[in-house]
Design a protein around this motif. Structure first.
Motif, PDB file in Angstrom:
ATOM      1  N   ARG A 280      -8.571  30.441 -13.000  1.00  0.00           N
ATOM      2  CA  ARG A 280      -8.198  29.912 -11.686  1.00  0.00           C
ATOM      3  C   ARG A 280      -7.320  28.684 -11.778  1.00  0.00           C
ATOM      4  O   ARG A 280      -6.643  28.333 -10.807  1.00  0.00           O
TER       5      ARG A 280
ATOM      6  N   GLY B  12     -18.066  33.057  -8.652  1.00  0.00           N
ATOM      7  CA  GLY B  12     -18.107  32.069  -7.582  1.00  0.00           C
ATOM      8  C   GLY B  12     -18.268  30.641  -8.040  1.00  0.00           C
ATOM      9  O   GLY B  12     -18.154  29.725  -7.227  1.00  0.00           O
TER      10      GLY B  12
ATOM     11  N   ASN C  24      -4.992  33.822 -13.231  1.00  0.00           N
ATOM     12  CA  ASN C  24      -5.427  35.164 -12.819  1.00  0.00           C
ATOM     13  C   ASN C  24      -5.696  36.106 -13.985  1.00  0.00           C
ATOM     14  O   ASN C  24      -6.041  37.269 -13.755  1.00  0.00           O
TER      15      ASN C  24
ATOM     16  N   SER D  16     -17.269  27.683 -11.265  1.00  0.00           N
ATOM     17  CA  SER D  16     -16.206  27.431 -12.226  1.00  0.00           C
ATOM     18  C   SER D  16     -16.781  26.864 -13.512  1.00  0.00           C
ATOM     19  O   SER D  16     -17.642  25.981 -13.488  1.00  0.00           O
TER      20      SER D  16
ATOM     21  N   ARG E 168     -20.502  22.273  -4.413  1.00  0.00           N
ATOM     22  CA  ARG E 168     -20.274  22.901  -5.718  1.00  0.00           C
ATOM     23  C   ARG E 168     -21.514  22.828  -6.598  1.00  0.00           C
ATOM     24  O   ARG E 168     -21.902  23.809  -7.243  1.00  0.00           O
TER      25      ARG E 168
ATOM     26  N   ASP F 156     -13.320  31.206 -13.215  1.00  0.00           N
ATOM     27  CA  ASP F 156     -14.235  31.568 -12.123  1.00  0.00           C
ATOM     28  C   ASP F 156     -15.148  32.683 -12.621  1.00  0.00           C
ATOM     29  O   ASP F 156     -14.695  33.781 -12.939  1.00  0.00           O
TER      30      ASP F 156
ATOM     31  N   SER G 262     -16.869  24.202  -2.767  1.00  0.00           N
ATOM     32  CA  SER G 262     -16.569  25.353  -3.611  1.00  0.00           C
ATOM     33  C   SER G 262     -16.452  26.605  -2.743  1.00  0.00           C
ATOM     34  O   SER G 262     -17.404  27.360  -2.569  1.00  0.00           O
ATOM     35  N   THR G 263     -15.298  26.801  -2.184  1.00  0.00           N
ATOM     36  CA  THR G 263     -15.025  27.984  -1.369  1.00  0.00           C
ATOM     37  C   THR G 263     -13.525  28.215  -1.342  1.00  0.00           C
ATOM     38  O   THR G 263     -12.744  27.276  -1.500  1.00  0.00           O
ATOM     39  N   ARG G 264     -13.147  29.458  -1.154  1.00  0.00           N
ATOM     40  CA  ARG G 264     -11.724  29.781  -1.075  1.00  0.00           C
ATOM     41  C   ARG G 264     -11.171  29.622   0.341  1.00  0.00           C
ATOM     42  O   ARG G 264      -9.978  29.728   0.564  1.00  0.00           O
ATOM     43  N   LYS G 265     -12.053  29.365   1.285  1.00  0.00           N
ATOM     44  CA  LYS G 265     -11.601  29.154   2.660  1.00  0.00           C
ATOM     45  C   LYS G 265     -10.940  27.789   2.795  1.00  0.00           C
ATOM     46  O   LYS G 265     -11.326  26.838   2.107  1.00  0.00           O
TER      47      LYS G 265
END
Length: 410
Positions: free
Chosen positions: A204, A217, A242, A219, A182, A214, A150-153
């Motif tokens: 998201r 951080g 969004n 979901s 997560r 989201d 669970s990260t946007r990276k």
């Protein structure tokens, strides 16, 4: 001068001495754990005295569960410790030992204990692959599926980063150690969330069965049935990626790492989420307060019904009435004459009544109950896009077979 001293026969030959050594020699078998003393370090191993005829050998690759470049990183001369007998004697009568195997067994024991405690562990990502990321837990290699990161990276940028993790699967027999980033984040977030709370989030992802929101951080799932009181054919007709939304939390499942959301319960009027979204968000807190009050009344009503049921006398208690004394010479009434026949009919009815449900001991199958194959096989692939889910469901516990979990190395 002649020496007349005669050599005394001690009666002890070399054969007797060898037999004595055999008599007191210990029997060593693969799998035994024995004490030994280091008496020589070599570039690729060490010689260990365990009381056998020949010094046992400890290869450098068996000195630790972690990588060892030099034996002196692990052992010191004259050090005494436990060793695992890895193999039988070779042609030279030498046993092969291992420290790594002892550490391996104890590591699995610690990991099983951590899973039983539902502990959150912090581990460093040392590599990634197509399916996810690799970490080490107690020296064992663990796998984090991509769906549980669970990260946007990009996952390639996680190498060298410490992640909080929860255990998904611990299977020593199959060498499988699967973890979830997560779930750890969801649990941490859940500790600060409450059912009935209004939170702000962003859309998201949108699926046929609902939208993933989201919220700080983590979901949560806004199921299609919880978007509006009006019928909605598809979430795409109401929501866009969004979009900023106010949603209410209607369920928190910490064990499965699931958060269920609703905008339907925030509608002042049926269909307002479709016709006038701004009005829904303006009155969100007020509607949430009414929802919480309704839930409280329902819980109180259920508690009262339960208490009334428990305090009510059972049929056995109400049917037990004191018997009236019968005069010794009293004549039998018609009812008294017919009573035995009625009793016989009642007994016959009891004997012929079938009550299979009362005697059945097999548990009823429930939706989601694990089948035998679910116990033996790895977690099922996450095909959430192709199936309908319930309003309470957020897919976070599945491990895709395509993500290729890596087995823990021996």
């Amino acid at each position: 001068m002649v020496n007349n001293t005669m050599t005394k026969d001690v009666g002890f030959t070399h054969e007797d001495f060898a037999a004595l050594l055999d008599k007191y020699d210990y029997n060593f078998s693969p799998g035994d754990v024995v004490a030994g003393t280091v008496f020589n370090l070599e570039p690729n191993g060490a010689l260990i005295d365990i009381g056998a005829k020949t010094a046992a050998y400890l290869p450098i690759q068996e000195m630790s569960i972690n990588r060892v470049d030099n034996p002196d990183e692990v052992l010191q001369p004259n050090e005494t410790r436990e060793f695992f007998i890895l193999s039988d004697e070779n042609e030279e009568g030498q046993l092969t030992l291992s420290i790594r195997r002892i550490e391996y067994m104890r590591a699995w024991e610690r990991v099983r204990q951590l899973q039983a405690e539902d502990a959150t562990v912090l581990s460093n990502v040392f590599a990634t692959n197509r399916g996810g990321a690799l970490v080490r837990i107690e020296g064992l290699r663990g796998f984090i599926p991509g769906s549980h990161i669970s990260t946007r990276k990009p996952k390639e940028e996680l190498v060298g980063e410490d992640l909080p993790l929860k255990f998904l699967e611990v299977d020593e027999d199959r060498n499988r150690l699967v973890l979830s980033h997560r779930r750890a984040l969801v649990e941490r977030k859940m500790n600060r969330l409450e059912v009935g709370e209004v939170v702000t989030g962003a859309v998201r992802g949108i699926k046929p069965y609902g939208a993933f929101i989201d919220i700080g951080g983590v979901s949560g799932l806004l199921h299609i049935s919880e978007i509006s009181h009006d019928h909605i054919d598809t979430p795409h007709s109401v929501l866009n990626v969004n979009d900023e939304l106010k949603v209410m939390i209607i369920d928190l499942d910490a064990d499965r790492g699931r958060i269920s959301l609703s905008t339907k319960q925030l509608e002042p009027e049926a269909g307002a989420m479709v016709k006038n979204r701004e009005m829904v968000f303006a009155q969100a807190e007020e509607m949430a307060a009414k929802w919480r009050e309704q839930q409280l009344h329902q819980q109180q009503g259920q508690s009262q019904e339960t208490a009334a049921t428990e305090s009510a006398p059972t049929s056995t208690e109400t049917s037990e009435q004191p018997q009236q004394p019968v005069a010794p010479n009293a004549e039998a009434t018609p009812a008294a004459v017919e009573a035995p026949a009625a009793t016989a009919a009642t007994e016959a009815a009891v004997e012929t009544t079938e009550t299979p449900a009362a005697v059945s001991t097999e548990p009823e199958a429930t939706e989601g109950s694990p089948t035998p194959s679910a116990v033996e096989e790895p977690p099922a692939a996450d095909h959430s896009e192709d199936r309908e889910t319930t309003p309470q469901e957020v897919a976070t516990d599945s491990v895709s077979e395509e993500e290729n979990p890596v087995s823990s190395e021996l």
